[in-house]
Design a protein around this motif. Structure first.
Motif, PDB file in Angstrom:
ATOM      1  N   THR A 189     -11.403   5.625  -0.329  1.00  0.00           N
ATOM      2  CA  THR A 189     -10.777   5.707  -1.658  1.00  0.00           C
ATOM      3  C   THR A 189      -9.285   6.053  -1.575  1.00  0.00           C
ATOM      4  OG1 THR A 189     -11.405   8.044  -1.884  1.00  0.00           O
ATOM      5  CG2 THR A 189     -12.953   6.374  -2.734  1.00  0.00           C
ATOM      6  N   LYS A 190      -8.875   6.684  -0.480  1.00  0.00           N
ATOM      7  CA  LYS A 190      -7.480   7.098  -0.338  1.00  0.00           C
ATOM      8  C   LYS A 190      -6.747   6.310   0.746  1.00  0.00           C
ATOM      9  CE  LYS A 190      -8.600  11.843  -1.704  1.00  0.00           C
ATOM     10  NZ  LYS A 190      -8.568  13.264  -1.273  1.00  0.00           N
ATOM     11  N   LEU A 191      -7.443   5.364   1.378  1.00  0.00           N
ATOM     12  CA  LEU A 191      -6.859   4.667   2.530  1.00  0.00           C
ATOM     13  C   LEU A 191      -5.619   3.872   2.168  1.00  0.00           C
ATOM     14  CD1 LEU A 191      -6.932   3.828   5.477  1.00  0.00           C
ATOM     15  CD2 LEU A 191      -8.515   1.987   4.860  1.00  0.00           C
ATOM     16  N   ARG A 192      -5.676   3.088   1.099  1.00  0.00           N
ATOM     17  CA  ARG A 192      -4.543   2.217   0.760  1.00  0.00           C
ATOM     18  C   ARG A 192      -3.290   3.033   0.430  1.00  0.00           C
ATOM     19  NH1 ARG A 192      -5.344  -3.116   0.170  1.00  0.00           N
ATOM     20  NH2 ARG A 192      -3.535  -3.310  -1.183  1.00  0.00           N
ATOM     21  N   SER A 193      -3.446   4.113  -0.316  1.00  0.00           N
ATOM     22  CA  SER A 193      -2.280   4.938  -0.650  1.00  0.00           C
ATOM     23  C   SER A 193      -1.733   5.620   0.604  1.00  0.00           C
ATOM     24  CB  SER A 193      -2.646   5.983  -1.701  1.00  0.00           C
ATOM     25  OG  SER A 193      -3.687   6.825  -1.234  1.00  0.00           O
ATOM     26  N   PHE A 194      -2.628   5.996   1.519  1.00  0.00           N
ATOM     27  CA  PHE A 194      -2.224   6.595   2.784  1.00  0.00           C
ATOM     28  C   PHE A 194      -1.399   5.609   3.606  1.00  0.00           C
ATOM     29  CE2 PHE A 194      -3.244   7.096   7.345  1.00  0.00           C
ATOM     30  CZ  PHE A 194      -2.769   8.377   7.576  1.00  0.00           C
ATOM     31  N   LEU A 195      -1.886   4.370   3.708  1.00  0.00           N
ATOM     32  CA  LEU A 195      -1.170   3.346   4.463  1.00  0.00           C
ATOM     33  C   LEU A 195       0.144   2.978   3.784  1.00  0.00           C
ATOM     34  CD1 LEU A 195      -4.138   0.981   5.435  1.00  0.00           C
ATOM     35  CD2 LEU A 195      -3.003   2.701   6.863  1.00  0.00           C
ATOM     36  N   ARG A 196       0.132   2.940   2.465  1.00  0.00           N
ATOM     37  CA  ARG A 196       1.361   2.602   1.736  1.00  0.00           C
ATOM     38  C   ARG A 196       2.441   3.649   1.992  1.00  0.00           C
ATOM     39  NH1 ARG A 196      -0.856   1.630  -2.619  1.00  0.00           N
ATOM     40  NH2 ARG A 196      -0.889  -0.659  -2.535  1.00  0.00           N
ATOM     41  N   ASP A 197       2.047   4.901   2.052  1.00  0.00           N
ATOM     42  CA  ASP A 197       3.016   5.972   2.326  1.00  0.00           C
ATOM     43  C   ASP A 197       3.615   5.819   3.717  1.00  0.00           C
ATOM     44  OD1 ASP A 197       2.656   7.117  -0.132  1.00  0.00           O
ATOM     45  OD2 ASP A 197       1.213   8.624   0.563  1.00  0.00           O
ATOM     46  N   ILE A 198       2.772   5.476   4.699  1.00  0.00           N
ATOM     47  CA  ILE A 198       3.261   5.299   6.080  1.00  0.00           C
ATOM     48  C   ILE A 198       4.264   4.164   6.168  1.00  0.00           C
ATOM     49  CG2 ILE A 198       2.600   4.565   8.403  1.00  0.00           C
ATOM     50  CD1 ILE A 198       0.030   6.091   8.088  1.00  0.00           C
ATOM     51  N   LEU A 199       3.893   3.030   5.567  1.00  0.00           N
ATOM     52  CA  LEU A 199       4.758   1.857   5.651  1.00  0.00           C
ATOM     53  C   LEU A 199       6.010   1.991   4.807  1.00  0.00           C
ATOM     54  CD1 LEU A 199       2.016  -0.947   5.516  1.00  0.00           C
ATOM     55  CD2 LEU A 199       3.123   0.024   7.525  1.00  0.00           C
ATOM     56  N   SER A 200       5.929   2.753   3.735  1.00  0.00           N
ATOM     57  CA  SER A 200       7.063   2.896   2.823  1.00  0.00           C
ATOM     58  C   SER A 200       8.131   3.845   3.346  1.00  0.00           C
ATOM     59  CB  SER A 200       6.582   3.410   1.448  1.00  0.00           C
ATOM     60  OG  SER A 200       5.700   2.488   0.858  1.00  0.00           O
ATOM     61  N   THR A 201       7.777   4.660   4.332  1.00  0.00           N
ATOM     62  CA  THR A 201       8.756   5.623   4.840  1.00  0.00           C
ATOM     63  C   THR A 201       9.920   4.954   5.541  1.00  0.00           C
ATOM     64  OG1 THR A 201       7.454   5.874   6.862  1.00  0.00           O
ATOM     65  CG2 THR A 201       7.073   7.488   5.116  1.00  0.00           C
ATOM     66  N   ASN A 202       9.734   3.728   5.978  1.00  0.00           N
ATOM     67  CA  ASN A 202      10.826   3.029   6.655  1.00  0.00           C
ATOM     68  C   ASN A 202      11.612   2.219   5.632  1.00  0.00           C
ATOM     69  OD1 ASN A 202      12.310   1.008   8.279  1.00  0.00           O
ATOM     70  ND2 ASN A 202      11.234   2.006   9.951  1.00  0.00           N
ATOM     71  N   SER A 203      12.850   2.535   5.491  1.00  0.00           N
ATOM     72  CA  SER A 203      13.704   1.920   4.470  1.00  0.00           C
ATOM     73  C   SER A 203      13.942   0.444   4.688  1.00  0.00           C
ATOM     74  CB  SER A 203      15.056   2.638   4.399  1.00  0.00           C
ATOM     75  OG  SER A 203      15.723   2.550   5.659  1.00  0.00           O
ATOM     76  N   LYS A 204      13.628  -0.057   5.916  1.00  0.00           N
ATOM     77  CA  LYS A 204      13.860  -1.460   6.194  1.00  0.00           C
ATOM     78  C   LYS A 204      12.808  -2.355   5.552  1.00  0.00           C
ATOM     79  CE  LYS A 204      16.222  -0.821  10.625  1.00  0.00           C
ATOM     80  NZ  LYS A 204      16.205  -1.163  12.066  1.00  0.00           N
ATOM     81  N   LEU A 205      11.710  -1.782   5.110  1.00  0.00           N
ATOM     82  CA  LEU A 205      10.672  -2.604   4.501  1.00  0.00           C
ATOM     83  C   LEU A 205      10.935  -2.762   3.015  1.00  0.00           C
ATOM     84  CD1 LEU A 205       7.450  -1.424   6.368  1.00  0.00           C
ATOM     85  CD2 LEU A 205       8.831  -3.434   6.751  1.00  0.00           C
TER      86      LEU A 205
END
Length: 205
Positions: A189-205
Motif C-alpha cells: 500500500t505504501k510501495l509506490r509513494s516510497f519509490l516515488r520519494d526515492i526517484l524524486s530526490t534526484n533533481s535531474k529527473l
C-alpha cells in the motif's frame, strides 16, 4: 495423471508461446537450474522432441524467456506513460513501473540482465537465431519507452539519451538493492509513494 502428448495439439506459434510460459514458471519456482527443454515439454504436455522445433538448446529457450520479460516490461512502461497525469513526471512514473516489474518478476528480471552472453547468438554460426533477434528487439523497445518521455523534456536527442541512461541506471540499481535485500521496502500500500520519494530526490529527473 500423466500428460498424454497425443491428446494435446498446438499450432506452431501457440506451442512456442506455451513453452516460454512454462519456462518462466519453472524459473520462478526452481530457478534457472531447474530449467531444461525436457522440463518445459513435460510441463506443457508434449513430446520431449517438440521444443526442438523452436529452440536448438536451453540457451535459446533462455533467450526467448528473457525476450518475453522485456516484452512485458516495454508494454508496462508504455501503459505507465499513457496513464500518467499532467501533474506527474512521466520519467518517475516509468521508474516506478520498472521497479515494480523487477520486484514482481524477480527471477525473470535476474535472467534478463544476468549475462551479456544472453544477448549474443549462442549457436556460433553466421546467422543470428530468431530468439536472439527477438531479445534484442524487445530490450531496445523497453529502452525506447523511457527515451521517448525523456525526449519530451530534453533539448535534443543527445541529452535525452543521457537522461534515459541515467534514469534506467537509477531504476535498475534500486531494483537490484531491493531484490537482494539491501533496501527494505514497505508493504504494497505504501510501495509506490516510497519509490516515488526515492526517484524524486534526484533533481535531474
Amino acid at each position: 495423471m500423466k500428460n498424454d502428448a497425443k491428446k494435446i495439439n498446438y499450432h506452431h506459434g501457440q506451442l512456442a508461446y506455451a513453452l516460454v510460459e512454462a519456462g518462466r514458471k519453472i524459473i520462478e519456482e526452481k530457478g534457472q537450474g531447474g530449467l531444461s527443454l525436457r522440463a518445459v515439454a513435460s510441463r506443457v504436455g508434449v513430446t520431449q522432441m517438440a521444443p526442438y522445433a523452436h529452440f536448438k538448446n536451453k540457451d535459446e529457450l533462455l533467450q526467448a524467456i528473457a525476450a518475453s520479460g522485456f516484452f512485458e516490461l516495454a508494454n508496462n512502461l508504455e501503459e505507465s506513460i499513457s496513464a500518467s497525469s499532467k501533474k506527474q513526471n512521466p520519467i518517475i512514473e516509468c521508474g516506478i513501473c520498472y521497479i515494480e516489474f523487477a520486484i514482481k518478476n524477480h527471477k525473470i528480471y535476474q535472467l534478463m540482465f544476468s549475462n551479456s552472453k544472453l544477448h549474443n547468438n549462442f549457436s556460433g554460426t553466421e546467422s543470428i537465431s530468431k530468439n536472439c533477434e527477438s531479445l534484442s528487439f524487445e530490450s531496445q523497445r523497453a529502452y525506447h519507452q523511457l527515451f521517448k518521455v525523456c525526449k519530451l523534456q530534453a533539448k535534443n536527442d543527445a541529452t535525452a539519451k543521457k537522461q534515459a541512461s541515467f534514469a534506467w541506471s537509477l531504476a535498475h540499481g534500486t531494483s537490484s538493492l531491493i531484490n537482494t535485500g539491501f533496501l527494505i521496502i514497505p508493504d504494497a500500500t505504501k510501495l509506490r509513494s516510497f519509490l516515488r520519494d526515492i526517484l524524486s530526490t534526484n533533481s535531474k529527473l
